[in-house]
Write an enzyme that holds these catalytic residues in place. Structure first.
Site, short mmCIF file in Angstrom:
data_model
loop_
_atom_site.label_atom_id
_atom_site.label_comp_id
_atom_site.label_asym_id
_atom_site.label_seq_id
_atom_site.Cartn_x
_atom_site.Cartn_y
_atom_site.Cartn_z
N ARG A 104 0.85 -1.25 -0.05
CA ARG A 104 0.12 0.07 -0.11
C ARG A 104 0.90 1.07 -0.09
NH1 ARG A 104 -5.40 1.35 3.59
NH2 ARG A 104 -6.00 -0.04 1.87
N HIS A 131 -7.34 0.75 -6.44
CA HIS A 131 -7.45 -0.20 -5.25
C HIS A 131 -8.13 -1.50 -5.77
CE1 HIS A 131 -7.93 -1.33 -1.24
NE2 HIS A 131 -8.62 -0.49 -0.81
N GLN A 134 -10.05 -3.87 -3.62
CA GLN A 134 -11.37 -3.66 -2.83
C GLN A 134 -12.34 -4.08 -3.97
OE1 GLN A 134 -11.99 -2.11 0.19
NE2 GLN A 134 -14.08 -2.98 -0.69
N ASP A 220 -17.37 6.90 -1.59
CA ASP A 220 -16.08 6.75 -0.86
C ASP A 220 -15.71 8.08 -0.24
OD1 ASP A 220 -13.70 6.05 0.02
OD2 ASP A 220 -12.55 6.07 -1.93
N CYS A 260 -16.40 1.45 0.60
CA CYS A 260 -15.03 0.56 0.68
C CYS A 260 -14.79 0.65 2.22
CB CYS A 260 -14.09 0.96 -0.23
SG CYS A 260 -13.24 2.51 0.04
N ARG A 288 -13.35 -8.98 1.48
CA ARG A 288 -11.80 -8.85 1.40
C ARG A 288 -11.03 -10.03 1.64
NH1 ARG A 288 -9.89 -3.46 1.33
NH2 ARG A 288 -8.08 -4.86 0.70
N1 NVA Z 1 -10.04 6.35 -1.58
C1 NVA Z 1 -9.60 5.94 -0.16
C2 NVA Z 1 -9.86 4.65 0.01
C3 NVA Z 1 -9.48 4.22 1.35
C4 NVA Z 1 -9.47 2.62 1.54
C5 NVA Z 1 -8.12 6.46 0.09
O1 NVA Z 1 -7.39 6.16 -0.96
O2 NVA Z 1 -7.84 6.89 0.97
N1 CP Z 2 -11.16 -0.50 2.39
C1 CP Z 2 -9.83 -0.49 2.87
O1 CP Z 2 -8.97 -0.66 2.11
O2 CP Z 2 -9.71 -0.21 4.04
P1 CP Z 2 -8.34 -0.01 5.04
O3 CP Z 2 -7.75 1.38 4.74
O4 CP Z 2 -8.84 -0.05 6.36
O5 CP Z 2 -7.40 -1.07 4.69
#
Ligand code: NVA
Ligand code: CP
Length: 306
Positions: A104, A131, A134, A220, A260, A288
């Protein structure tokens, strides 16, 4: 044989996705019925986090454990990654000591460079641009509740972010359509959805129009990780892009709501919707775990015969 990675949703063909969804159902059922399934015994997953996470960390760590393997957590602060070790060098070393890697991070380019120097499969656990894990879970959840997503309409209300870009890639591979409504100034970036054809998405100025007749309504956070400095401006710009009861009422009567998570009730979605009967957000979060077990099994072992 070339190593298979999962860096963007479009890295997998429709047939590979169908296979992963089929395996997800089987793996989930085995686990739910207390049947031990340890195909990845002695294998190690390394998880690298340069951003916060609850679901991604838990689901990968628990998932690897449930498949008989081990998971190691690394973050930028406590590893040499935060002290400027080149990502190419890190990839060489980490991939000699592990069997599969999940990352990540910020720019997609970082994970692409890591994968280019890795001896083992690399999975995108979220970048600024995409992502894919997800969306795997979201589509699997849709299939569980409603059957095939082919030919269906997904409404995307809010930011044209990593989730939105990935939904569009999925629409192209799995042949469904995404109705996208974003505030002015936060529109889709064409380079991030290259290859997604006009038949698979449509842009709407009014989020109500995007939701009209939709089979699934999705939103989101207004401010994704890495964009926190824009939060105040975004709060104002996105005010009319809150998924509420009116939007759900113009969607198909059988429509599902997904997010998500983490969610901000009163910003991108009302409590009425996310805690209401059409919401499947907890199934989505749980899945997930199961889709990522199927994903890791596929990346490491290929198609299981029989
Ligand atoms: N769009 C959000 C998703 C978090 C799981 C982010 O990138 O923070
Ligand atoms: N939806 C998701 O990826 O959650 P986290 O940021 O908690 O991993």
């Amino acid at each position: 044989m070339a190593i298979k990675h999962f860096l963007q949703f479009k890295d997998f063909s429709r047939s590979e996705l169908d296979y992963v969804f089929e395996r997800t159902a089987w793996i989930k059922n085995q686990f739910k019925s207390y049947q031990k399934y340890w195909p990845l015994e002695d294998r190690t997953l390394v998880m690298i986090f340069e951003k916060a996470s609850t679901r991604t960390r838990l689901s990968f760590e628990a998932g690897m454990h449930q498949l008989g393997g081990a998971a190691i957590y690394l973050n930028t602060r406590d590893s040499q990654l935060g002290r400027g070790e080149p990502v190419e060098d890190a990839a060489q070393v980490i991939s000699r000591m592990s069997d599969i890697v999940m990352i990540r991070t910020f720019e997609q380019e970082i994970i692409e460079r890591f994968a280019a120097n890795s001896r083992v499969p690399v999975i995108n656990g979220l970048t600024n641009e995409y992502h894919p894990c997800q969306i795997l879970a979201d589509i699997y959840t849709y299939i569980e509740h409603r059957g095939s997503i082919q030919g269906k309409t997904v409404a995307w209300v809010g930011d044209a972010n990593n989730m939105c870009n990935t939904w569009l890639q999925a629409a192209e591979v799995l042949d469904f359509k995404v109705h996208v409504s974003t505030p002015p100034g936060y529109e889709l970036q064409p380079d991030l959805i290259a290859g997604v054809t006009a038949a698979h998405y449509e842009i709407f100025a009014d989020p109500m129009d995007a939701c009209r007749g939709a089979d699934l309504v999705n939103t989101d956070v207004w401010t994704s990780m890495g964009f926190e400095a824009e939060n105040e401006v975004r709060l104002k710009a996105f005010a009319d892009w809150c998924v509420d009861g009116d939007m759900m009422r113009v969607a198909d009567p059988q429509a599902l709501f997904m997010h998500c998570l983490p969610a901000h009730r009163g910003e991108e979605v009302t409590a009425e919707v996310i805690d209401g009967p059409q919401s499947v957000v907890w199934d989505e979060a749980e899945n997930r775990l199961h889709v990522q077990k199927a994903l890791m099994e596929y990346l490491l072992l290929g198609r299981i015969q029989g």
